[in-house]
Design an enzyme around this catalytic site. Structure first.
Site, PDB file in Angstrom:
ATOM      1  N   LYS A  13       0.075  -6.326  -5.366  1.00 10.66           N
ATOM      2  CA  LYS A  13       0.709  -7.493  -4.734  1.00 10.66           C
ATOM      3  C   LYS A  13       1.014  -7.223  -3.252  1.00 10.66           C
ATOM      4  O   LYS A  13       0.792  -8.071  -2.410  1.00 10.66           O
ATOM      5  CB  LYS A  13       2.010  -7.865  -5.466  1.00 10.66           C
ATOM      6  CG  LYS A  13       1.814  -8.266  -6.918  1.00 10.66           C
ATOM      7  CD  LYS A  13       3.086  -8.843  -7.533  1.00 10.66           C
ATOM      8  CE  LYS A  13       4.206  -7.839  -7.704  1.00 10.66           C
ATOM      9  NZ  LYS A  13       3.942  -6.773  -8.676  1.00 10.66           N
ATOM     10  N   ARG A  85      10.699 -12.888 -11.259  1.00  8.98           N
ATOM     11  CA  ARG A  85      10.332 -11.827 -12.197  1.00  8.98           C
ATOM     12  C   ARG A  85      10.882 -12.129 -13.588  1.00  8.98           C
ATOM     13  O   ARG A  85      10.845 -11.267 -14.458  1.00  8.98           O
ATOM     14  CB  ARG A  85      10.907 -10.498 -11.716  1.00  8.98           C
ATOM     15  CG  ARG A  85       9.881  -9.642 -10.979  1.00  8.98           C
ATOM     16  CD  ARG A  85      10.610  -8.419 -10.471  1.00  8.98           C
ATOM     17  NE  ARG A  85       9.784  -7.253 -10.388  1.00  8.98           N
ATOM     18  CZ  ARG A  85       9.291  -6.771  -9.259  1.00  8.98           C
ATOM     19  NH1 ARG A  85       9.477  -7.406  -8.135  1.00  8.98           N
ATOM     20  NH2 ARG A  85       8.593  -5.657  -9.259  1.00  8.98           N
ATOM     21  N   ARG A 118      -0.277   6.441  -4.753  1.00  6.50           N
ATOM     22  CA  ARG A 118       0.284   5.423  -3.867  1.00  6.50           C
ATOM     23  C   ARG A 118       1.231   6.043  -2.830  1.00  6.50           C
ATOM     24  O   ARG A 118       2.055   6.888  -3.158  1.00  6.50           O
ATOM     25  CB  ARG A 118       1.047   4.418  -4.728  1.00  6.50           C
ATOM     26  CG  ARG A 118       1.537   3.230  -3.963  1.00  6.50           C
ATOM     27  CD  ARG A 118       1.687   2.072  -4.883  1.00  6.50           C
ATOM     28  NE  ARG A 118       3.057   1.909  -5.336  1.00  6.50           N
ATOM     29  CZ  ARG A 118       3.549   0.735  -5.691  1.00  6.50           C
ATOM     30  NH1 ARG A 118       2.781  -0.343  -5.651  1.00  6.50           N
ATOM     31  NH2 ARG A 118       4.775   0.632  -6.107  1.00  6.50           N
ATOM     32  N   ARG A 150       7.070   6.387  -3.215  1.00 10.73           N
ATOM     33  CA  ARG A 150       8.295   5.635  -3.464  1.00 10.73           C
ATOM     34  C   ARG A 150       9.093   6.337  -4.556  1.00 10.73           C
ATOM     35  O   ARG A 150       8.532   6.885  -5.476  1.00 10.73           O
ATOM     36  CB  ARG A 150       7.934   4.223  -3.914  1.00 10.73           C
ATOM     37  CG  ARG A 150       8.095   3.210  -2.825  1.00 10.73           C
ATOM     38  CD  ARG A 150       7.528   1.890  -3.227  1.00 10.73           C
ATOM     39  NE  ARG A 150       8.127   1.350  -4.443  1.00 10.73           N
ATOM     40  CZ  ARG A 150       7.871   0.129  -4.893  1.00 10.73           C
ATOM     41  NH1 ARG A 150       7.045  -0.647  -4.245  1.00 10.73           N
ATOM     42  NH2 ARG A 150       8.431  -0.307  -5.999  1.00 10.73           N
ATOM     43  N   ARG A 161       9.433   0.391 -15.786  1.00 14.87           N
ATOM     44  CA  ARG A 161       9.078  -0.821 -15.025  1.00 14.87           C
ATOM     45  C   ARG A 161       8.068  -1.660 -15.799  1.00 14.87           C
ATOM     46  O   ARG A 161       8.110  -2.882 -15.767  1.00 14.87           O
ATOM     47  CB  ARG A 161       8.562  -0.436 -13.633  1.00 14.87           C
ATOM     48  CG  ARG A 161       9.695   0.049 -12.736  1.00 14.87           C
ATOM     49  CD  ARG A 161       9.195   0.700 -11.481  1.00 14.87           C
ATOM     50  NE  ARG A 161       8.498  -0.224 -10.606  1.00 14.87           N
ATOM     51  CZ  ARG A 161       7.680   0.156  -9.632  1.00 14.87           C
ATOM     52  NH1 ARG A 161       7.456   1.443  -9.437  1.00 14.87           N
ATOM     53  NH2 ARG A 161       7.102  -0.725  -8.880  1.00 14.87           N
TER      54      ARG A 161
HETATM   55  P1  AMP Z   1       8.806  -4.057  -6.096  1.00 14.64           P
HETATM   56  O1  AMP Z   1       8.823  -3.502  -4.722  1.00 14.64           O
HETATM   57  O2  AMP Z   1       8.441  -5.510  -6.117  1.00 14.64           O
HETATM   58  O3  AMP Z   1       7.974  -3.237  -7.043  1.00 14.64           O
HETATM   59  O4  AMP Z   1      10.329  -3.989  -6.638  1.00 14.64           O
HETATM   60  C1  AMP Z   1      11.008  -2.755  -6.751  1.00 14.64           C
HETATM   61  C2  AMP Z   1      12.297  -2.917  -7.558  1.00 14.64           C
HETATM   62  O5  AMP Z   1      13.163  -3.868  -6.923  1.00 14.64           O
HETATM   63  C3  AMP Z   1      12.111  -3.447  -8.978  1.00 14.64           C
HETATM   64  O6  AMP Z   1      11.755  -2.429  -9.895  1.00 14.64           O
HETATM   65  C4  AMP Z   1      13.499  -4.020  -9.244  1.00 14.64           C
HETATM   66  O7  AMP Z   1      14.442  -3.007  -9.508  1.00 14.64           O
HETATM   67  C5  AMP Z   1      13.857  -4.639  -7.899  1.00 14.64           C
HETATM   68  N1  AMP Z   1      13.378  -6.044  -7.811  1.00 14.64           N
HETATM   69  C6  AMP Z   1      12.335  -6.503  -7.086  1.00 14.64           C
HETATM   70  N2  AMP Z   1      12.161  -7.832  -7.254  1.00 14.64           N
HETATM   71  C7  AMP Z   1      13.127  -8.232  -8.122  1.00 14.64           C
HETATM   72  C8  AMP Z   1      13.470  -9.491  -8.703  1.00 14.64           C
HETATM   73  N3  AMP Z   1      12.774 -10.613  -8.447  1.00 14.64           N
HETATM   74  N4  AMP Z   1      14.536  -9.521  -9.552  1.00 14.64           N
HETATM   75  C9  AMP Z   1      15.235  -8.405  -9.840  1.00 14.64           C
HETATM   76  N5  AMP Z   1      14.952  -7.200  -9.339  1.00 14.64           N
HETATM   77  C10 AMP Z   1      13.923  -7.083  -8.479  1.00 14.64           C
END
Ligand code: AMP
Length: 208
Positions: A13, A85, A118, A150, A161
């Site tokens: 994404k 999400r 990554r 990360r 996740r």
């Molecule tokens: P990402 O960078 O999109 O993979 O998000 C990393 C982390 O941020 C996720 O594992 C969640 O802990 C938190 N997070 C991101 N987007 C959301 C969302 N829409 N709702 C709740 N937590 C989120």
């Protein structure tokens, strides 16, 4: 265009967003980035949400929904990367008109391999040591900053996740299909191929 990017962790994404932002100058709205920045700045919100992110759990809606709504409202073109999400989050933005929900469809096996390579810089430019390497090893092509893994890209956290994704986020595929907004893109190939498919899909929509 108003675009939602949907897909499991590691489906690409972030990379698709970077390309879309370059080509269409739309606003990139990534809750993950917003939340990680709060954590690194150790703001009140950051301290509160750190434990959820580090465990691979979703941050509770009260900390994220209003922030994202404020980011979206009034923007003509945006790419929502990582929101909604859950069905609750989708319902929270149901009155905001959307052009398309792009579903980056990729098997878990492919994604697990991707995670191990990554890397990102502190400005969130993403690379992969095998599939999308930087020009100079360990350094970002765009700003020269060092690349690192990360914190939530560790195997046990990745597992969590995925569990969270299947339970909370996967039902959104049906939700947006029923609304006639979903377009699936095979996200297993190399990033440039995936992006070519994304562009094709967007062309079709803009002709409608
Ligand atoms: P990402 O960078 O999109 O993979 O998000 C990393 C982390 O941020 C996720 O594992 C969640 O802990 C938190 N997070 C991101 N987007 C959301 C969302 N829409 N709702 C709740 N937590 C989120």
């Amino acid at each position: 265009m108003k675009i939602i990017l949907l897909g499991p962790p590691g489906s690409g994404k972030g990379t698709v967003s970077e390309n879309l932002v370059k080509d269409f100058s739309a606003a990139h709205i990534s809750p993950g980035e917003i939340l990680r920045e709060e954590v690194s700045k150790e703001t009140t919100l950051g301290i509160e949400i750190k434990k959820y992110i580090e465990k691979g759990n979703l941050v509770p809606n009260q900390f994220i929904v209003e922030i994202i709504k404020l980011e979206i409202i009034g923007k003509k073109d945006f790419i929502l990367d990582g929101f909604p999400r859950s069905l609750d989050q989708a319902e929270a933005i149901k009155d905001i008109p959307l052009d398309v929900v792009l579903y980056l469809d990729v098997p878990e096996k492919v994604v697990i391999e991707r995670f191990s390579g990554r890397r990102t810089c502190s400005n969130n430019h993403g690379y992969h040591i095998k599939y999308l390497p930087p020009k100079k090893e360990g350094l970002c092509d765009i700003d020269g900053l060092p690349l690192s893994k990360r914190k939530d890209d560790k195997p046990d956290i990745i597992k969590e996740r995925f569990r969270v994704y299947h339970k909370n986020t996967a039902p959104l595929v049906e939700y947006y299909k029923k609304k006639g907004l979903l377009i699936s893109v095979d996200a297993s190939p190399a990033p440039e191929k995936v992006y070519a498919e994304v562009k094709k899909a967007l062309k079709k929509i803009s002709k409608k």
